[in-house]
Motif scaffolding. Structure first.
Motif, PDB file in Angstrom:
ATOM      1  N   ALA A 168      43.178  63.888  25.824  1.00  0.00           N
ATOM      2  CA  ALA A 168      43.981  62.852  24.711  1.00  0.00           C
ATOM      3  C   ALA A 168      44.520  61.815  25.717  1.00  0.00           C
ATOM      4  O   ALA A 168      44.381  60.487  25.612  1.00  0.00           O
ATOM      5  N   ARG A 169      45.160  62.245  26.792  1.00  0.00           N
ATOM      6  CA  ARG A 169      45.822  61.464  27.679  1.00  0.00           C
ATOM      7  C   ARG A 169      44.915  60.613  28.699  1.00  0.00           C
ATOM      8  O   ARG A 169      45.079  59.409  28.898  1.00  0.00           O
ATOM      9  N   SER A 170      43.883  61.429  29.008  1.00  0.00           N
ATOM     10  CA  SER A 170      42.855  60.353  29.958  1.00  0.00           C
ATOM     11  C   SER A 170      42.180  59.590  29.194  1.00  0.00           C
ATOM     12  O   SER A 170      41.817  58.457  29.514  1.00  0.00           O
ATOM     13  N   SER A 171      41.936  59.868  27.794  1.00  0.00           N
ATOM     14  CA  SER A 171      40.993  59.103  27.087  1.00  0.00           C
ATOM     15  C   SER A 171      41.712  57.894  26.819  1.00  0.00           C
ATOM     16  O   SER A 171      41.425  56.658  26.894  1.00  0.00           O
ATOM     17  N   MET A 172      43.007  58.110  26.534  1.00  0.00           N
ATOM     18  CA  MET A 172      44.224  56.838  26.111  1.00  0.00           C
ATOM     19  C   MET A 172      44.232  55.751  27.277  1.00  0.00           C
ATOM     20  O   MET A 172      44.481  54.718  27.013  1.00  0.00           O
ATOM     21  N   ALA A 173      43.907  56.361  28.506  1.00  0.00           N
ATOM     22  CA  ALA A 173      44.053  55.440  29.736  1.00  0.00           C
ATOM     23  C   ALA A 173      43.045  54.539  29.866  1.00  0.00           C
ATOM     24  O   ALA A 173      42.820  53.649  30.707  1.00  0.00           O
ATOM     25  N   VAL A 174      41.744  54.966  29.465  1.00  0.00           N
ATOM     26  CA  VAL A 174      40.362  54.293  29.871  1.00  0.00           C
ATOM     27  C   VAL A 174      40.442  52.829  29.487  1.00  0.00           C
ATOM     28  O   VAL A 174      40.214  52.007  30.248  1.00  0.00           O
ATOM     29  N   PRO A 175      40.759  52.348  27.960  1.00  0.00           N
ATOM     30  CA  PRO A 175      40.780  51.057  27.873  1.00  0.00           C
ATOM     31  C   PRO A 175      41.527  49.995  28.981  1.00  0.00           C
ATOM     32  O   PRO A 175      41.176  49.076  29.299  1.00  0.00           O
ATOM     33  N   SER A 176      43.002  50.536  29.197  1.00  0.00           N
ATOM     34  CA  SER A 176      43.699  49.724  30.019  1.00  0.00           C
ATOM     35  C   SER A 176      43.225  49.798  31.217  1.00  0.00           C
ATOM     36  O   SER A 176      43.310  48.648  32.051  1.00  0.00           O
ATOM     37  N   VAL A 177      42.780  50.691  31.797  1.00  0.00           N
ATOM     38  CA  VAL A 177      42.355  50.974  33.489  1.00  0.00           C
ATOM     39  C   VAL A 177      40.889  49.951  33.309  1.00  0.00           C
ATOM     40  O   VAL A 177      40.982  49.412  34.487  1.00  0.00           O
ATOM     41  N   THR A 178      40.231  49.989  32.618  1.00  0.00           N
ATOM     42  CA  THR A 178      38.913  49.426  32.814  1.00  0.00           C
ATOM     43  C   THR A 178      39.088  47.956  32.628  1.00  0.00           C
ATOM     44  O   THR A 178      38.278  47.064  33.256  1.00  0.00           O
ATOM     45  N   ALA A 179      39.818  47.706  31.556  1.00  0.00           N
ATOM     46  CA  ALA A 179      40.136  46.171  31.314  1.00  0.00           C
ATOM     47  C   ALA A 179      40.777  45.450  32.431  1.00  0.00           C
ATOM     48  O   ALA A 179      40.566  44.443  32.942  1.00  0.00           O
ATOM     49  N   THR A 180      41.763  46.282  32.985  1.00  0.00           N
ATOM     50  CA  THR A 180      42.517  45.820  34.377  1.00  0.00           C
ATOM     51  C   THR A 180      41.470  45.580  35.371  1.00  0.00           C
ATOM     52  O   THR A 180      41.510  44.334  36.206  1.00  0.00           O
ATOM     53  N   ALA A 181      40.583  46.485  35.617  1.00  0.00           N
ATOM     54  CA  ALA A 181      39.854  46.600  36.953  1.00  0.00           C
ATOM     55  C   ALA A 181      38.870  45.142  36.744  1.00  0.00           C
ATOM     56  O   ALA A 181      38.681  44.477  37.538  1.00  0.00           O
ATOM     57  N   HIS A 182      38.226  44.893  35.618  1.00  0.00           N
ATOM     58  CA  HIS A 182      37.339  43.967  35.128  1.00  0.00           C
ATOM     59  C   HIS A 182      37.888  42.499  35.132  1.00  0.00           C
ATOM     60  O   HIS A 182      37.657  41.735  35.797  1.00  0.00           O
ATOM     61  N   ALA A 183      39.284  42.513  34.901  1.00  0.00           N
ATOM     62  CA  ALA A 183      40.003  41.298  34.899  1.00  0.00           C
ATOM     63  C   ALA A 183      40.461  40.685  36.179  1.00  0.00           C
ATOM     64  O   ALA A 183      40.150  39.695  36.579  1.00  0.00           O
ATOM     65  N   LEU A 184      40.882  41.732  37.122  1.00  0.00           N
ATOM     66  CA  LEU A 184      41.188  41.341  38.418  1.00  0.00           C
ATOM     67  C   LEU A 184      39.878  41.159  39.176  1.00  0.00           C
ATOM     68  O   LEU A 184      40.171  40.481  40.274  1.00  0.00           O
ATOM     69  N   PHE A 185      38.792  41.574  39.116  1.00  0.00           N
ATOM     70  CA  PHE A 185      37.554  41.431  39.715  1.00  0.00           C
ATOM     71  C   PHE A 185      37.194  40.085  39.349  1.00  0.00           C
ATOM     72  O   PHE A 185      35.926  39.259  40.115  1.00  0.00           O
ATOM     73  N   GLY A 186      37.525  39.522  38.146  1.00  0.00           N
ATOM     74  CA  GLY A 186      37.042  38.332  37.746  1.00  0.00           C
ATOM     75  C   GLY A 186      35.580  38.274  37.026  1.00  0.00           C
ATOM     76  O   GLY A 186      34.837  39.291  36.698  1.00  0.00           O
ATOM     77  N   ALA A 187      34.779  37.160  37.318  1.00  0.00           N
ATOM     78  CA  ALA A 187      33.457  37.086  36.787  1.00  0.00           C
ATOM     79  C   ALA A 187      32.472  37.958  37.405  1.00  0.00           C
ATOM     80  O   ALA A 187      31.681  38.500  36.838  1.00  0.00           O
ATOM     81  N   ILE A 188      32.728  38.375  38.644  1.00  0.00           N
ATOM     82  CA  ILE A 188      31.862  39.441  39.476  1.00  0.00           C
ATOM     83  C   ILE A 188      31.873  40.674  38.976  1.00  0.00           C
ATOM     84  O   ILE A 188      31.257  41.586  38.994  1.00  0.00           O
TER      85      ILE A 188
END
Length: 338
Positions: A256-276
């Motif tokens: 439960a805890r690891s699955s809960m973290a997935v949307p936040s972690v992946t969204a932040t990573a992609h946002a900070l990488f920007g278009a690439i």
């Protein structure tokens, strides 16, 4: 010792290029043979049966490494399957074994096993059918890809005459072990995504300085790091203690805890990488795609939070922190107080 040896194999043979090769349908055998020939699939097998005889807790850093390298093969599931077959007269078959925590009979008499991890690659599947343990030959199944780009997950369908008799009544252990495995690999993949994001933010220069120096970016990285750390701690809890198979509530908390973290972690990573960040050429997607897939495998956080919630409601006079202490293996609790 085993962790270092496996890390060396993964570093050499599980490169991003090799992961892409396996996803495209080629190159799996060399990596699988290195793990199999090295005896790493027998880590939980007793020494008397020519295995390593490791405790469950010793597997956690190994499964974490599988996630950190985006291992595209069911090595963790194969290790667990051999442990789950410990009391069965059935000889453990050679090849790639995977786990499936749920299955159901369709109206047409076909056994449907949804969203099987590595279902496109597995030779055999250890399946939980209403508490019964089944060992099924995947070559006799119709494999239906889930439709996600490059995913090796599939829904498998077996005709009734290919199912056979149950091997035991410990089928529920399959779901628990599979949930714990996914929690560990999620934690490992998120650690890798965080490392990649930190490196990029330190290298990418905007307005004369690295973007990692901007306070808004630092805030996002801090939240990301908190989610990753919490997931790793929760996942480790599932492998604590001296049981042969992860206990239900620790495994439920971990998944439960690891699955809960997935949307936040992946969204932040992609946002900070920007278009690439959304390009196939960038290695980040090798991990974020798997994170979203593993989040749903064996039930998302909604399912496992329900399990934890029911257990907590059964102890109406116990606060949350006390509840966690009560369901934590004694060895880990004692270590925390030491």
């Amino acid at each position: 010792m085993f962790t270092e040896a496996i890390e060396k194999i993964l570093s050499d043979l599980c490169t991003p290029a090799q992961v892409r090769s396996v996803e495209s349908g080629d190159g799996a055998q060399a990596l699988w043979s290195a793990l199999e020939d090295g005896g790493f699939l027998e880590l939980l097998t007793p020494e008397a049966a020519d295995g390593a005889g490791l405790a469950l807790s010793a597997l956690f850093p190994i499964f974490l490494a599988f996630g950190r390298h985006a291992l595209p093969l069911p090595a963790a599931q194969s290790i667990a399957a051999r442990a789950l077959l410990r009391d069965c007269a059935q000889r453990v078959p050679a090849g790639r074994l995977t786990l499936a925590g749920s299955a159901h009979w369709q109206a047409d008499g076909v056994l449907c096993v949804p969203r099987v991890a590595y279902g496109m690659l597995a030779d055999f599947a250890l399946v939980n059918l209403d508490g019964e343990l089944l060992l099924l030959d995947c070559s006799q199944a119709r494999r239906q890809p889930i439709g996600v780009h490059a995913s090796q997950c599939a829904t498998l369908h077996w005709p009734q005459d290919a199912v056979g008799a149950a091997l035991g009544n410990n089928g529920e252990e399959v779901r628990r072990f599979s949930a714990a495995i996914h929690a560990a690999t999620i934690a490992g993949a998120m650690e890798r995504a965080l490392d990649m994001t930190l490196e990029y933010c330190n290298d990418r220069v905007q307005f004369g300085k690295a973007i990692g120096k901007f306070q808004a970016v630092q805030h996002q990285l801090s939240v990301m790091a908190e989610q990753v750390a919490a997931s790793r701690i929760a996942a480790e809890l599932a492998f604590a203690g001296d049981l042969a198979v992860p206990a239900l509530i620790p495994a439920a908390i971990a998944k439960a805890r690891s699955s809960m973290a997935v949307p936040s972690v992946t969204a932040t990573a992609h946002a900070l990488f920007g278009a690439i960040g959304v390009t196939e050429e960038l290695d980040l997607q090798l991990f974020t795609r798997r994170l979203h897939e593993w989040r749903l495998s064996e039930g998302s956080e909604t399912y496992w939070n329900g399990i934890v919630g029911q257990a907590a409601l059964a102890r109406p006079n116990v606060c949350a922190s006390e509840f966690v202490r009560l369901v934590t293996p004694p060895q880990l609790t004692q270590g925390a107080h030491a």
